[in-house]
Design a protein around this motif. Structure first.
Motif, short mmCIF file in Angstrom:
data_model
loop_
_atom_site.label_atom_id
_atom_site.label_comp_id
_atom_site.label_asym_id
_atom_site.label_seq_id
_atom_site.Cartn_x
_atom_site.Cartn_y
_atom_site.Cartn_z
N VAL A 121 0.80 -1.22 0.00
CA VAL A 121 0.00 0.00 0.00
C VAL A 121 0.84 1.27 0.00
N ALA A 122 1.89 1.30 0.80
CA ALA A 122 2.67 2.52 0.89
C ALA A 122 3.26 2.90 -0.47
N SER A 123 3.78 1.92 -1.19
CA SER A 123 4.41 2.23 -2.47
C SER A 123 3.37 2.62 -3.50
N GLU A 124 2.15 2.12 -3.30
CA GLU A 124 1.06 2.50 -4.18
C GLU A 124 0.85 4.02 -4.11
N TYR A 125 0.85 4.54 -2.89
CA TYR A 125 0.68 5.98 -2.71
C TYR A 125 1.88 6.73 -3.25
N LEU A 126 3.07 6.17 -3.02
CA LEU A 126 4.29 6.84 -3.49
C LEU A 126 4.27 6.96 -5.01
N LEU A 127 3.88 5.86 -5.66
CA LEU A 127 3.82 5.87 -7.13
C LEU A 127 2.80 6.90 -7.61
N ALA A 128 1.67 6.94 -6.96
CA ALA A 128 0.64 7.90 -7.36
C ALA A 128 1.13 9.32 -7.16
N HIS A 129 1.84 9.54 -6.05
CA HIS A 129 2.39 10.87 -5.79
C HIS A 129 3.40 11.24 -6.87
N GLN A 130 4.29 10.29 -7.17
CA GLN A 130 5.34 10.57 -8.16
C GLN A 130 4.77 10.89 -9.53
N SER A 131 3.67 10.22 -9.88
CA SER A 131 3.15 10.43 -11.22
C SER A 131 2.40 11.75 -11.34
N MET A 132 2.05 12.36 -10.21
CA MET A 132 1.28 13.60 -10.26
C MET A 132 2.06 14.83 -9.82
N ALA A 133 3.09 14.66 -9.02
CA ALA A 133 3.80 15.81 -8.45
C ALA A 133 4.47 16.63 -9.55
N PRO A 134 4.40 17.96 -9.45
CA PRO A 134 4.94 18.78 -10.53
C PRO A 134 6.46 18.65 -10.70
N SER A 135 7.18 18.47 -9.62
CA SER A 135 8.62 18.28 -9.81
C SER A 135 8.99 17.01 -9.11
N ASN A 136 9.31 16.02 -9.88
CA ASN A 136 9.67 14.79 -9.19
C ASN A 136 10.90 14.11 -9.69
N SER A 137 11.85 14.09 -8.79
CA SER A 137 13.15 13.55 -9.09
C SER A 137 13.19 12.05 -8.89
N ALA A 138 12.37 11.56 -7.98
CA ALA A 138 12.41 10.14 -7.62
C ALA A 138 12.12 9.25 -8.82
N TYR A 139 11.74 9.86 -9.92
CA TYR A 139 11.52 9.13 -11.15
C TYR A 139 12.68 8.25 -11.57
N TYR A 140 13.87 8.70 -11.22
CA TYR A 140 15.06 7.99 -11.69
C TYR A 140 15.33 6.73 -10.90
N ILE A 141 14.91 6.75 -9.64
CA ILE A 141 15.12 5.56 -8.83
C ILE A 141 13.78 4.87 -8.72
N GLN A 142 13.72 3.66 -9.20
CA GLN A 142 12.44 2.98 -9.16
C GLN A 142 12.09 2.66 -7.72
N PRO A 143 10.83 2.88 -7.38
CA PRO A 143 10.43 2.52 -6.02
C PRO A 143 10.62 1.03 -5.79
N ALA A 144 10.79 0.68 -4.54
CA ALA A 144 11.05 -0.71 -4.19
C ALA A 144 9.97 -1.64 -4.75
N SER A 145 8.75 -1.13 -4.84
CA SER A 145 7.64 -1.96 -5.26
C SER A 145 7.83 -2.52 -6.67
N TYR A 146 8.58 -1.80 -7.47
CA TYR A 146 8.76 -2.29 -8.83
C TYR A 146 9.45 -3.64 -8.85
N SER A 147 10.48 -3.75 -8.02
CA SER A 147 11.18 -5.03 -8.02
C SER A 147 10.34 -6.09 -7.30
N GLU A 148 9.57 -5.64 -6.31
CA GLU A 148 8.75 -6.60 -5.57
C GLU A 148 7.66 -7.21 -6.46
N SER A 149 7.13 -6.38 -7.34
CA SER A 149 6.03 -6.87 -8.16
C SER A 149 6.52 -7.69 -9.34
#
Lengths: 151, 322
Positions: A121-149
């Motif tokens: 759940v936490a990474s779900e929110y993080l992903l949603a935040h990243q896809s909507m936030a006007p300036s987002n650097s975390a794009y370059y580092i994949q959230p942990a959930s990507y590897s988990e899924s």
């Protein structure tokens, strides 16, 4: 060969000049995948809604623009005119693309959803935040959930 | 005559000294120029992004092609993610095992274009001052420091190329001066070419390309007006709102994005239905802070690259209208 498939998708090669490509695309599974992939990417980059029938329209337009030969010709040539050939090839290509699109949709519906549910759940929110936030650097580092899924 | 030459030499010497001086000029002008340069210039380079313990090298090609901006960003370390953008349309290619997931997004202010064109919002929340000169990726950078006026945001440091104006490096740090996120060019060159042949993804024909399901429903639902954030930290304004159905959740989730011009925070609100495990608490992940709370039968989650105080205040001052 793949470059040529790409060029055909990008309209850098004309349909009439590439009959051999259709034959090749239809006979090779590898090439037919490239064909679908290039179209999918092309549609994305152009911003057109995915699976829109613009390719079909394009082919039909090109067909309409082709000159219709009205003058009588020597009989033996009729069945082998390039125009007829390209009509046949184009129709085959349209059917083929339609079939590939159906395949693609089935696969998308079948597999995309479970991967999203699998994310915690936490990474779900993080992903949603990243896809909507006007300036987002975390794009370059994949959230942990990507590897988990990944399965 | 001699005196005139001497005078000229003195004047030119003073002019040179001023140009090379450290704390001259208006720091806001430096940032304004950096914001413009990142969008108007055509450049190519490699920068390193660091956050927490993670770091990635990223290649960027950016071209202003007269009518619009085009950019291709390739992550060089780890998974070969690719981002292509045209104006505000962004397409992301993320390989995952045998597949490549294609995601479509709206405009992101990605490095070096992290500064908004209009700095007014930033001016109300940060104090600015010039720092020293530093050499970054073979270029001379002028440091500009933005210090927060309150506890609701990080400190930002920017290094702008003295010739091109472009940002060479940016860094955010928390109140204990610990670095949170950092971007720095290793290598940067301006492009003269107008060729667009670089603007295409690197296609792996053996992989299957899959389109990510687009987020549905951008309209606000009727019950969105039943609550409000009473004490939004100063300087933050709502920049976006979306309500969407998330797979596996029966009720739609509302997401509201707030930004102070640099930092951004997302607020998620959804009804807490039977069978859902309520989440309460705080956590951090690099520069990102999370805060979850349950208020009047709703699950509230706040996420952002902001200090803990910001996410906590937003989550705790939500007021439900009866």
């Amino acid at each position: 060969m793949k470059d040529q498939v790409s060029a055909l998708v990008d309209e850098e090669l004309s349909l009439e000049d590439s009959e051999y490509l259709y034959t090749a695309i239809r006979s090779s599974e590898n090439l037919s995948e490239s064909w679908t992939t290039y179209h999918l990417i092309g549609d994305c980059m152009r911003g057109s809604p995915i699976f829109k029938s613009d390719l079909t329209d394009r082919i039909m337009q090109q067909l309409e623009q082709e000159p219709v030969v009205l003058a009588p010709k020597a009989k033996k040539a009729v069945y082998k005119t390039p125009t007829l050939w390209s009509v046949a090839a184009s129709v085959a290509a349209v059917m083929f693309v339609g079939w590939m699109v159906l395949q693609q949709q089935v696969q998308t519906h079948g597999e995309a959803a479970p991967a999203e549910i699998a994310q915690n759940v936490a990474s779900e929110y993080l992903l949603a935040h990243q896809s909507m936030a006007p300036s987002n650097s975390a794009y370059y580092i994949q959230p942990a959930s990507y590897s988990e899924s990944e399965k | 005559m001699k005196r005139g030459v001497l005078g000229f030499l003195l004047v030119s010497h003073v002019a040179l000294a001023t140009a090379a001086g450290e704390a001259t000029g208006d720091p806001w002008m430096v940032l304004q120029k950096a914001a413009q340069a990142a969008r108007e210039l055509s450049y190519q380079g490699v920068f390193v992004y660091q956050s927490g313990t993670g770091s990635r090298s990223v290649q960027i090609t950016h071209m202003n092609y007269g009518q619009g901006e085009y950019a291709r960003i390739v992550v060089l370390d780890g998974t070969p993610r690719e981002v292509l953008s045209q104006g505000r349309d962004v397409v992301i290619f993320s390989p995952r095992n045998e597949k490549v997931i294609i995601e479509k997004r709206r405009g992101q202010n990605m490095f070096p274009a992290v500064l908004p064109s209009n700095l007014d919002a930033i001016k109300t929340s940060y104090d600015v001052r010039l720092g020293g000169l530093e050499r970054i990726g073979g270029r001379d950078g002028q440091m500009v420091i933005l210090s927060p006026k309150d506890k609701f945001r990080y400190t930002y440091k920017f290094w702008a190329d003295r010739e091109y104006g472009l940002l060479l490096k940016s860094m955010s740090a928390n109140e204990r001066n610990e670095p949170m996120e950092q971007f720095a060019f290793n290598q940067l060159t301006l492009m003269n070419s107008q060729k667009m042949d670089w603007f295409q993804p690197n296609v792996s024909p053996e992989k299957q390309y899959v389109m990510e399901e687009p987020a549905t429903g951008r309209s606000a639902p009727v019950d969105a007006i039943t609550w409000s954030v009473d004490q939004l930290p100063s300087g933050y304004r709502k920049v976006d709102e979306i309500t969407r159905l998330v797979p596996g959740k029966p009720a739609p989730v509302t997401q509201i994005v707030y930004s102070d011009g640099l930092a951004s925070v997302s607020l998620f609100i959804e009804p807490l239905l039977k069978g859902m495990t309520p989440k309460v608490g705080h956590s951090a992940f690099g520069a990102t802070h999370f805060y979850a709370n349950v208020l009047e039968g709703h699950q509230v989650v706040v996420v952002g690259e902001v200090p803990e105080a910001t996410v906590t205040q937003i989550a705790n001052t939500i007021h439900f209208k009866k």
